[in-house]
Write a protein that holds these residues in place. Structure first.
Motif, short mmCIF file in Angstrom:
data_model
loop_
_atom_site.label_atom_id
_atom_site.label_comp_id
_atom_site.label_asym_id
_atom_site.label_seq_id
_atom_site.Cartn_x
_atom_site.Cartn_y
_atom_site.Cartn_z
N CYS A 1 0.84 -1.20 0.00
CA CYS A 1 0.00 0.00 0.00
C CYS A 1 0.87 1.24 0.00
O CYS A 1 1.92 1.27 0.65
CB CYS A 1 -0.91 -0.01 1.23
SG CYS A 1 -1.80 1.54 1.54
N THR A 2 0.44 2.26 -0.74
CA THR A 2 1.10 3.56 -0.71
C THR A 2 0.04 4.62 -0.44
O THR A 2 -1.09 4.53 -0.91
CB THR A 2 1.82 3.89 -2.03
OG1 THR A 2 0.84 3.93 -3.10
CG2 THR A 2 2.88 2.86 -2.35
N CYS A 3 0.41 5.63 0.33
CA CYS A 3 -0.53 6.71 0.68
C CYS A 3 0.08 8.04 0.26
O CYS A 3 1.25 8.31 0.54
CB CYS A 3 -0.81 6.70 2.18
SG CYS A 3 -1.92 8.01 2.73
N GLY B 1 5.98 6.28 7.26
CA GLY B 1 6.30 5.83 5.91
C GLY B 1 7.74 5.41 5.76
O GLY B 1 8.07 4.49 5.00
N ILE B 2 8.64 6.09 6.45
CA ILE B 2 10.06 5.70 6.43
C ILE B 2 10.22 4.28 6.99
O ILE B 2 11.04 3.50 6.52
CB ILE B 2 10.90 6.70 7.25
CG1 ILE B 2 10.91 8.07 6.56
CG2 ILE B 2 12.33 6.19 7.45
CD1 ILE B 2 11.57 9.17 7.37
N LEU C 1 -6.59 9.58 -0.99
CA LEU C 1 -5.43 9.41 -1.88
C LEU C 1 -4.55 8.24 -1.41
O LEU C 1 -3.59 8.43 -0.69
CB LEU C 1 -4.62 10.71 -1.89
CG LEU C 1 -3.38 10.81 -2.76
CD1 LEU C 1 -3.69 10.50 -4.21
CD2 LEU C 1 -2.78 12.21 -2.64
N TYR C 2 -4.90 7.01 -1.84
CA TYR C 2 -4.03 5.87 -1.52
C TYR C 2 -4.18 4.78 -2.58
O TYR C 2 -5.14 4.77 -3.36
CB TYR C 2 -4.30 5.32 -0.12
CG TYR C 2 -5.59 4.55 0.07
CD1 TYR C 2 -5.59 3.17 0.23
CD2 TYR C 2 -6.82 5.21 0.15
CE1 TYR C 2 -6.76 2.46 0.44
CE2 TYR C 2 -7.99 4.51 0.36
CZ TYR C 2 -7.97 3.13 0.51
OH TYR C 2 -9.13 2.44 0.71
N ALA C 3 -3.20 3.87 -2.61
CA ALA C 3 -3.18 2.82 -3.62
C ALA C 3 -2.77 1.50 -2.98
O ALA C 3 -1.98 1.48 -2.02
CB ALA C 3 -2.21 3.18 -4.74
N ILE C 4 -3.29 0.38 -3.51
CA ILE C 4 -2.94 -0.94 -3.01
C ILE C 4 -2.79 -1.92 -4.17
O ILE C 4 -3.26 -1.66 -5.29
CB ILE C 4 -4.01 -1.48 -2.03
CG1 ILE C 4 -5.31 -1.82 -2.79
CG2 ILE C 4 -4.29 -0.50 -0.90
CD1 ILE C 4 -6.31 -2.63 -1.98
N LYS D 1 -1.53 -8.81 7.02
CA LYS D 1 -1.15 -9.89 6.11
C LYS D 1 0.36 -10.00 5.93
O LYS D 1 0.84 -10.91 5.26
CB LYS D 1 -1.82 -9.68 4.75
CG LYS D 1 -3.34 -9.88 4.78
CD LYS D 1 -3.96 -9.48 3.46
CE LYS D 1 -5.49 -9.59 3.52
NZ LYS D 1 -6.14 -9.12 2.26
N GLY D 2 1.11 -9.05 6.50
CA GLY D 2 2.56 -9.12 6.43
C GLY D 2 3.20 -8.23 5.39
O GLY D 2 4.43 -8.18 5.28
N SER D 3 2.39 -7.50 4.61
CA SER D 3 2.94 -6.55 3.64
C SER D 3 3.17 -5.21 4.33
O SER D 3 2.74 -4.99 5.47
CB SER D 3 1.99 -6.39 2.45
OG SER D 3 1.93 -7.58 1.69
N PHE D 4 3.81 -4.30 3.61
CA PHE D 4 4.14 -3.00 4.18
C PHE D 4 3.31 -1.89 3.54
O PHE D 4 2.88 -2.00 2.38
CB PHE D 4 5.62 -2.70 4.00
CG PHE D 4 6.52 -3.59 4.82
CD1 PHE D 4 6.67 -3.40 6.19
CD2 PHE D 4 7.22 -4.63 4.23
CE1 PHE D 4 7.49 -4.21 6.94
CE2 PHE D 4 8.05 -5.46 4.97
CZ PHE D 4 8.18 -5.25 6.33
N CYS D 5 3.11 -0.82 4.29
CA CYS D 5 2.43 0.38 3.81
C CYS D 5 3.38 1.56 3.95
O CYS D 5 3.97 1.74 5.01
CB CYS D 5 1.16 0.64 4.61
SG CYS D 5 -0.08 -0.67 4.51
N THR D 6 3.48 2.37 2.92
CA THR D 6 4.41 3.49 2.96
C THR D 6 3.72 4.80 2.57
O THR D 6 2.60 4.80 2.06
CB THR D 6 5.62 3.23 2.05
OG1 THR D 6 6.67 4.14 2.37
CG2 THR D 6 5.27 3.36 0.57
N PHE D 7 4.41 5.89 2.84
CA PHE D 7 3.89 7.23 2.58
C PHE D 7 4.71 7.87 1.48
O PHE D 7 5.94 7.81 1.48
CB PHE D 7 3.98 8.07 3.85
CG PHE D 7 3.44 9.47 3.73
CD1 PHE D 7 2.09 9.69 3.56
CD2 PHE D 7 4.28 10.57 3.80
CE1 PHE D 7 1.57 10.98 3.47
CE2 PHE D 7 3.79 11.86 3.70
CZ PHE D 7 2.43 12.07 3.53
#
Length: 383
Positions: free
Chosen positions: A164-166, A198-199, A210-213, A240-246
């Motif tokens: 995911c990205t935000c 996000g870092i 405004l986000y994407a997956i 689920k073990g994935s990462f989300c970033t900014f």
């Protein structure tokens, strides 16, 4: 009361003081250092990563005031047209929203019309099933993008671990209301927190504007009760073990609510939706994932329960008045702060007070039955 009881009351009082300080002081101040110490050092880069196919999903309800401007904004996006699918769901609008969207069918804008207002969650579930893109980008009808937003949002997905990205939402206030000013200031702080989370690639909750997956990581949204789709979807990705970033360079702009009461109602709905599914977020407190647990506990969990903590602090402080001058001073200080907030002398204080009152109301409403999955729309300052 006996000395033992006073001792336990003091322990409880100072524990609550620490939790409140952790949420609003210690956590944001120390987060830059935490992000530097624990940021991900290794990336799983896909060397064959190119521009993926993208589906842009928008759920709209009674948006005739902004939907045409939003469509023009979408048509200006700098991304290959053959790789960008635009799906706009009209969720049973009572105005001309669907009619306006339908005019742009020959320019790649697909209208998905619901027979009745079933709510944003139901519409997003419907749009996701139709979407063909590898990456799903979610946004609101009143959020205006910079032309490079989609390119910026999809770039981090070259890392296979990113789910995911935000983007960076910038709020502007034209209402001049105290709540509007407070919301804008609050959001500036929230964006700073998101930047450092996000870092760490452990962003606690996206922003629905405004986000994407990755499409395969979408979790179907519950529809029986109101839900914050952005928070629900992104936290499930973390679970689920994935990462989300900014992505601070992926910029969108939005106006605050037109009236103060509208902003308050919106905060109540957000609070209610978060408490509705609190049980499903508790796995984020898993002690075997200590960094994620610390971020969720400090950033969200404590904030949601801030009104409860403040009320308990006030009660305990009143009971501890016979225990010494320190409790007399702290009680007087709390009364002074409350007075400054109520009288709007400090705009940010007034916003903090109303935000916590809204959270508290949302907490109690979460125990009540909801009439339907539909949504109420608040007027904004750009209309």
């Amino acid at each position: 009361m006996s000395g033992d009881i006073y001792f336990y009351l003091q322990v409880a009082f100072w524990a609550l003081v620490f939790l409140l300080a952790l949420c609003y002081g210690i956590f944001p101040v120390t987060l830059p250092f935490v992000s530097e110490l624990f940021k991900r050092r290794r990336r799983d880069i896909d060397k064959n990563f190119g521009l993926p196919t993208v589906s842009l999903l928008i759920s709209a309800y009674n948006e005739e005031g902004v939907i045409e401007r939003k469509i023009h904004n979408i048509l200006e996006i700098d991304y290959p047209k053959e790789k960008l699918e635009v799906l706009i769901g009209d969720d049973g609008s009572a105005d001309r929203t669907a009619e306006i969207i339908a005019r742009y069918a020959d320019q790649g804008i697909t209208l998905v019309k619901a027979p009745k207002n079933a709510g944003k969650a139901a519409m997003l579930n419907r749009l996701q099933k139709i979407a063909k893109g590898d990456i799903l980008v979610f946004c609101d009808a009143n959020t205006m993008f910079f032309p490079n937003v989609v390119r910026k949002l999809v770039a981090p997905f070259e890392d296979r671990k990113i789910g995911c990205t935000c983007g960076h939402l910038i709020l502007s206030d034209k209402s001049g209301s105290v709540l509007g000013q407070g919301e804008s200031s609050y959001w500036d702080l929230e964006s700073e927190i998101k930047k450092f989370e996000g870092i760490l690639d452990r962003l606690i909750g996206g922003n629905g504007a405004l986000y994407a997956i990755r499409r395969e990581l979408y979790t179907e949204l519950p529809v029986k009760k109101s839900v914050m789709d952005d928070f629900f979807i992104t936290t499930k990705i973390l679970q689920k073990g994935s990462f989300c970033t900014f992505v601070s360079s992926a910029i969108g702009t939005e106006q605050t609510s037109k009236e103060s009461i509208g902003e308050f109602r919106r905060k109540v709905r957000i609070g209610r939706a978060n408490f509705n599914y609190l049980w499903s977020y508790l796995p984020l407190l898993n002690p075997f994932r200590p960094l994620l647990a610390y971020l969720f506990f400090s950033h969200k969990f404590l904030r949601w329960f801030s009104p409860h903590i403040i009320i308990l602090m006030f009660i305990l402080n009143a009971l501890l008045l016979p225990c010494g001058m320190v409790y007399c001073v702290s009680f007087a200080l709390m009364l002074l702060i409350a007075l400054l907030c109520v009288t709007k002398v400090v705009p940010s204080g007034y916003y903090f007070m109303t935000m916590n009152l809204a959270l508290l109301k949302g907490f109690f409403l979460s125990f009540c039955r909801e009439k339907s999955g539909g949504w109420a729309r608040e007027a904004r300052t750009d209309e």
